[in-house]
Design an enzyme around this catalytic site. Structure first.
Site, PDB file in Angstrom:
ATOM      1  CG  LEU B 110      -1.811  -1.256   1.351  1.00  0.00           C
ATOM      2  CD1 LEU B 110      -2.792  -1.078   2.509  1.00  0.00           C
ATOM      3  CD2 LEU B 110      -2.555  -1.570   0.061  1.00  0.00           C
ATOM      4  N   GLY B 155       0.884  -5.131   1.437  1.00  0.00           N
ATOM      5  CA  GLY B 155      -0.129  -5.236   0.389  1.00  0.00           C
ATOM      6  C   GLY B 155       0.310  -6.074  -0.803  1.00  0.00           C
ATOM      7  CG  ASN B 179       6.150  -5.604   6.230  1.00  0.00           C
ATOM      8  OD1 ASN B 179       5.156  -5.650   5.525  1.00  0.00           O
ATOM      9  ND2 ASN B 179       7.135  -4.765   6.024  1.00  0.00           N
ATOM     10  CD  GLU B 180       0.463  -5.178   6.755  1.00  0.00           C
ATOM     11  OE1 GLU B 180       1.064  -6.193   7.169  1.00  0.00           O
ATOM     12  OE2 GLU B 180      -0.019  -5.108   5.618  1.00  0.00           O
TER      13      GLU B 180
END
Lengths: 304, 304, 304
Positions: B110, B155, B179-180
């Site tokens: 993203l 994303g 890996n947010e």
């Protein structure tokens, strides 16, 4: 009962799986004396549980030291929950390592003496404490790592499964698993749910039906533990692993953990009373009491 | 913001995982100019996405070519969805291979610039586009194969997980994962559901809590990708694999795919608005914006 | 139809996966003659199913001996269910081994002749029998072990998946899997649920979409079977394995098994009629009937 109790007083963690399948706490009868309750509440926290909290790292280590085999008795469960709650409320504590100070055993599981020959009321109180322990650990905001430095059957396995990561001593004499069926009792749905979340549906189905106790190597293979290290390295490895987890921002990690576990937690939270009633109804059956009695006799004979 | 933007203009897919954790699209500000919208809608489809459709085989290849790192910006997501929709409506198109024309990266995930310093309205519009992309790909009637020829964090990993099959370049410098948490943000429930459907509950719990980026070998081991081949063979292998899938009657395969994925799709479809609100509320928090800002600064310094 | 039937009369379990994907029962037309129903009901139980019950061990062995390939026809399913029900009601019977007396095949799956060119009423009756078989086996109180001594496609795979443990002959010519899509038909949700419970979501998604038939080695790897042994040892190993399972107290094991499987069973039990209607509507479609017809022609040509 008295003889069984005496047998238990001498119980030591066995090298065979059978012996450590369920457990009885050394001095249960004495510790139940109401007059001692107030005094024990605080003292036992320090006696049976030793918590080392390193303010600089934000990591606490909870040493279970309830001889002989860290049986999860009503009293010990209460102490464990109080200790956990204190750490949970301390904002500076971000991680918790759970380990055992007893030789050869992590925890031998639920204390059979809190289920055998007890009133329905006592059984209900005991079961609420088991639920409370699970709810608190499985839903903990802290990073929890189990340093499984010995055998970990039944409730001991459950406790380790509530943690975020499991490191086990690579000693083939130790075993881990939910072995309830071997004693004629049944792991409740939330034990089952926790295991399904850990090793999947099929491995759980077989493990629970057969009451399997896994060697460390087998446990690693099915994912019941995450890592094996030499006996001497379990605690050190837990601390090193903690560093990796501490690198993740707490808030994001906590929300993520909650997202993964909330549905399972909500299921018990919404059904605590029914679950207590189920347990009491089952455990107080004559046939089940007889099974437990025979098991205690077996323990006694083994120690004779 | 301006300096961060400039930094982004020079962003190239890094060899470290960190750099490619989130991404910013090269010329975001310019491309947002309202006057250019109409014109861009069609031209960008050809500029940022190149679709080769082989009528004889019924297979299309979608090349993502949005420099520098195929960031999933609002605009790029819209283009991707339009391209997918066209193929979906073309009965002669039975299979789709998704791949990248950018070196070393499949998609960096993203676009951080659509979440940083933007109005709640913009964030909401952006999030709807992310949802739309997921709903369309995860529910596609076509056979979808991800030819993951580079790193694929966040994303990018989600996009590849929506496909029916994942082939990754066997280059240890590449990584893939959600890996947010490493950035202080949280993968939403449908990212989580998609990962649970792919690698199971336990692997997802650990991957998401730690924000793990896996090497190709590790990704293969946990089942996050299905096959590793040499970098040069990713696209060829995808085409060969497609042949195997095309041998299955479409109708039966589509019904089967829908049976597997519908419950997961329905969950988001029934909660899109609440999910958008959650995202906007979370991402516009001062603390989160600060995290994203620091991350952009870090990118800028790296490139300086 | 007549020629197809004749082809079927000569059908033998093929060495290729394709031939055994679905199956037709040898003398279906003759056996359907209403005048013979009453007589057949009892005799066929002994003819097509041989049950050896060892009172001393409490273990029954069900030999499927419906030539040529143990096709699960309406009649055979009925016989199987009757035999299972008898054992289930016999308190002294604690374990059941299911195996095949036919060479090279465990069961070739649902009988195509009960779905091809039949009235909707017949199809409905047939499907109810398939449901009944699954409900009875998946919910059996007995310990059930599949001794998979030959190929086991489609319904044959389903039957083996209902058991508590699967031992397969380590012969690379045999295969196992739910290969419905290859014939243009779709495995219903409860076939899918059973497979998800066995090998997980992702393996099921790929297996069902591609209609994969696995070699014994592949089946072991994904967990579709639990153990491989030499062809000659399948039944012996099943008996030995049974001993291990018999060591567990029945009551606890049964409650545990029910806890694991009840949600999946309840899902079909609550939707049997809708599921029958779905099946009938789907299978009587012209396009599907044409697919089945082509498949029967192919079988015929192969045998010519």
């Amino acid at each position: 009962m008295k003889m069984a109790l005496r047998a238990c007083l001498r119980t030591k963690p066995g090298l065979t799986g059978l012996l450590s399948q369920l457990s009885c706490s050394g001095h249960a009868a004495a510790r139940r004396a109401p007059a001692l309750v107030a005094q024990r509440s605080s003292s036992s926290t320090s006696q049976k549980i030793k918590v080392d909290f390193d303010q600089s790292s934000g990591v606490a280590v909870m040493h279970m030291q309830s001889p002989p085999v860290n049986s999860l008795s009503l009293e010990f469960l209460t102490d464990v929950c109080i200790a956990l709650e204190k750490l949970e409320m301390d904002k500076s504590c971000r991680g918790l390592v759970v380990t055992s100070s007893q030789p050869k055993v992590f925890s031998a599981g639920l204390d059979i003496l809190d289920m055998y020959g007890k009133s329905p009321e006592h059984c209900a109180e005991f079961w609420k404490a088991v639920q409370e322990m699970w709810l608190k650990f499985y839903g903990s905001n802290m990073i929890t790592i189990a340093a499984v430095n010995g055998s970990s059957p039944a409730g001991g396995c459950l406790l380790s499964m509530t943690c975020d990561y499991r490191i086990m001593a690579d000693n083939p004499r130790y075993s881990i698993g939910l072995n309830e069926t071997k004693l004629g009792i049944v792991a409740p749905f939330w034990f089952k749910d926790t295991m399904v979340n850990t090793v999947g549906h099929r491995a759980t189905e077989m493990a629970l039906q057969l009451g399997l106790l896994y060697s460390p190597a087998e446990a690693l293979k099915i994912g019941l533990v995450d890592q094996l290290v030499h006996e001497d390295q379990v605690l050190t490895t837990a601390t090193e692993t903690m560093t990796k987890w501490l690198a993740i921002p707490d808030h994001a990690r906590q929300l993520t953990k909650s997202m993964m576990r909330k549905p399972t937690i909500d299921k018990l939270a919404a059904n605590r009373e029914a679950d207590v009633n189920n347990f009491v109804k089952f455990i107080t059956k004559d046939s089940i009491q007889k099974s437990l009695g025979m098991y205690l006799e077996m323990l006694k004979r083994r120690k004779a």
